[in-house]
Write a protein that holds these residues in place. Structure first.
Motif, PDB file in Angstrom:
ATOM      1  N   UNK A  14      60.819  -8.899  -3.685  1.00  0.00           N
ATOM      2  CA  UNK A  14      60.297  -8.340  -2.434  1.00  0.00           C
ATOM      3  C   UNK A  14      59.789  -6.915  -2.642  1.00  0.00           C
ATOM      4  N   UNK A  15      60.546  -6.121  -3.384  1.00  0.00           N
ATOM      5  CA  UNK A  15      60.150  -4.741  -3.654  1.00  0.00           C
ATOM      6  C   UNK A  15      58.878  -4.688  -4.499  1.00  0.00           C
ATOM      7  N   UNK A  16      58.777  -5.596  -5.476  1.00  0.00           N
ATOM      8  CA  UNK A  16      57.550  -5.679  -6.275  1.00  0.00           C
ATOM      9  C   UNK A  16      56.364  -5.984  -5.370  1.00  0.00           C
ATOM     10  N   UNK A  17      56.547  -6.932  -4.455  1.00  0.00           N
ATOM     11  CA  UNK A  17      55.480  -7.312  -3.521  1.00  0.00           C
ATOM     12  C   UNK A  17      55.056  -6.111  -2.666  1.00  0.00           C
ATOM     13  N   UNK A  18      56.022  -5.326  -2.199  1.00  0.00           N
ATOM     14  CA  UNK A  18      55.718  -4.179  -1.345  1.00  0.00           C
ATOM     15  C   UNK A  18      54.944  -3.096  -2.095  1.00  0.00           C
ATOM     16  N   UNK A  19      55.107  -3.047  -3.410  1.00  0.00           N
ATOM     17  CA  UNK A  19      54.371  -2.069  -4.215  1.00  0.00           C
ATOM     18  C   UNK A  19      53.053  -2.624  -4.746  1.00  0.00           C
ATOM     19  N   UNK A  20      52.699  -3.842  -4.323  1.00  0.00           N
ATOM     20  CA  UNK A  20      51.524  -4.518  -4.879  1.00  0.00           C
ATOM     21  C   UNK A  20      50.339  -4.582  -3.919  1.00  0.00           C
ATOM     22  N   UNK A  21      50.338  -3.754  -2.908  1.00  0.00           N
ATOM     23  CA  UNK A  21      49.256  -3.825  -1.922  1.00  0.00           C
ATOM     24  C   UNK A  21      47.917  -3.377  -2.499  1.00  0.00           C
TER      25      UNK A  21
ATOM     26  N   UNK B 155      52.211   6.196  -4.819  1.00  0.00           N
ATOM     27  CA  UNK B 155      52.547   7.049  -3.684  1.00  0.00           C
ATOM     28  C   UNK B 155      54.055   7.280  -3.651  1.00  0.00           C
ATOM     29  N   UNK B 156      54.482   8.277  -2.891  1.00  0.00           N
ATOM     30  CA  UNK B 156      55.896   8.657  -2.857  1.00  0.00           C
ATOM     31  C   UNK B 156      56.795   7.501  -2.441  1.00  0.00           C
ATOM     32  N   UNK B 157      56.393   6.755  -1.414  1.00  0.00           N
ATOM     33  CA  UNK B 157      57.225   5.638  -0.960  1.00  0.00           C
ATOM     34  C   UNK B 157      57.271   4.523  -1.995  1.00  0.00           C
ATOM     35  N   UNK B 158      56.192   4.381  -2.779  1.00  0.00           N
ATOM     36  CA  UNK B 158      56.178   3.358  -3.832  1.00  0.00           C
ATOM     37  C   UNK B 158      57.076   3.773  -4.996  1.00  0.00           C
ATOM     38  N   UNK B 159      57.022   5.048  -5.351  1.00  0.00           N
ATOM     39  CA  UNK B 159      57.901   5.545  -6.421  1.00  0.00           C
ATOM     40  C   UNK B 159      59.367   5.334  -6.041  1.00  0.00           C
ATOM     41  N   UNK B 160      59.688   5.523  -4.776  1.00  0.00           N
ATOM     42  CA  UNK B 160      61.070   5.378  -4.305  1.00  0.00           C
ATOM     43  C   UNK B 160      61.580   3.951  -4.434  1.00  0.00           C
ATOM     44  N   UNK B 161      60.684   2.978  -4.529  1.00  0.00           N
ATOM     45  CA  UNK B 161      61.125   1.580  -4.646  1.00  0.00           C
ATOM     46  C   UNK B 161      61.576   1.236  -6.065  1.00  0.00           C
ATOM     47  N   UNK B 162      61.120   1.979  -7.056  1.00  0.00           N
ATOM     48  CA  UNK B 162      61.486   1.649  -8.433  1.00  0.00           C
ATOM     49  C   UNK B 162      62.993   1.779  -8.689  1.00  0.00           C
ATOM     50  N   UNK B 163      63.662   2.851  -8.236  1.00  0.00           N
ATOM     51  CA  UNK B 163      65.128   2.890  -8.398  1.00  0.00           C
ATOM     52  C   UNK B 163      65.833   1.750  -7.660  1.00  0.00           C
ATOM     53  N   UNK B 164      65.269   1.320  -6.545  1.00  0.00           N
ATOM     54  CA  UNK B 164      65.845   0.192  -5.816  1.00  0.00           C
ATOM     55  C   UNK B 164      65.719  -1.091  -6.631  1.00  0.00           C
ATOM     56  N   UNK B 165      64.601  -1.249  -7.337  1.00  0.00           N
ATOM     57  CA  UNK B 165      64.439  -2.408  -8.223  1.00  0.00           C
ATOM     58  C   UNK B 165      65.492  -2.384  -9.325  1.00  0.00           C
TER      59      UNK B 165
END
Length: 270
Positions: A17-24, A67-77
């Protein structure tokens, strides 16, 4: 909306899901590839100071494209991956790679299902206990590591036999694909498996980089491998680690892998 992928656990589902959110604005494979490299760079920079500056610059170069919000998803992954591996040893990233259907589009790259890797590892590890008694540890050579599934399965086979793989097993791995190298390195690091993961070609003996897992560095495996090599300078096993420069040692290991008598493409214990 991200689809539900059959066969993935809840942590892997969240990862997807996080990968998908960063794939726009980019392909999902690019996001996955960048995650693997960012995680590998982070682990390496915590323990390998010799390569810190170059790898820190590479880290900053990658995150600059998000973007900042996308970078923040990587630690969550990374958290999702960690939680998944805590539930049981597996080739979590290899399973994600296949579930997200990148195999057909990435030059026919496929990863062996983990249950098959476990079966193969149990067959190969029959003499591991005896080798550990004689020498203190077993060396694992994997000339086509992929995401690290066979090495992880070997560690699991050791654990099932009551052998502490974190102290009694060392893996030297190689793969020609940089993303596979990062996948393997990240998973072996999280599972605290002592290993050197090389980006190279086991057939041509070319080598473009190497990655030392935290378990390798913290377990003083450079010294252990040199001492072991000096004790066994007979047959085809030479003192391939007894050189001053780490890069030279890695090149020698690549040569050893390519020349294993049982054939390139097979995991080997010795």
């Amino acid at each position: 909306m991200a689809k539900n992928h059959i066969g993935l656990n809840r942590h892997q589902q969240e990862f997807a899901k996080l990968v998908h959110e960063n794939s726009r604005s980019r392909h999902s494979y690019i996001v996955f590839r960048d995650f693997c490299e960012l995680a590998a760079l982070s682990f390496s920079n915590a323990v390998d100071r010799a390569q810190y500056e170059v790898r820190e610059a590479r880290y900053l170069q990658i995150v600059k494209g998000y973007k900042a919000d996308e970078v923040a998803r990587f630690p969550k992954m990374l958290a999702c991956l960690t939680l998944s591996l805590e539930e049981g040893m597996s080739d979590c990233l290899g399973e994600l790679f296949m579930a997200l259907e990148w195999g057909n589009s990435r030059a026919g790259q496929f990863f062996t299902p983990y249950p098959i890797s476990v079966l193969m590892a149990k067959i190969l590890c029959g003499d591991a206990g005896q080798i550990c008694k004689e020498r203190g540890f077993v060396r694992v050579m994997e000339p086509a590591v992929g995401a690290g599934g066979m090495v992880i399965a070997t560690a699991e086979a050791f654990a099932e036999e009551g052998i502490n793989y974190q102290q009694a097993m060392h893996a030297t791995c190689i793969d020609i694909d940089a993303t596979a190298v990062h996948m393997a390195y990240v998973q072996l690091s999280l599972l605290h498996i002592p290993a050197i993961v090389m980006h190279g070609n086991a057939l041509s003996m070319e080598q473009w980089g190497y990655w030392l897992t935290p378990a390798h560095v913290l377990g003083f495996w450079d010294a252990r491998l040199k001492r072991d090599a000096s004790d066994r300078q007979d047959g085809c096993v030479k003192a391939d680690h007894a050189v001053p420069a780490m890069n030279e040692a890695v090149m020698q290991q690549a040569s050893t892998i390519a020349g294993i008598k049982t054939g390139v493409g097979q995991l080997t214990l010795f």
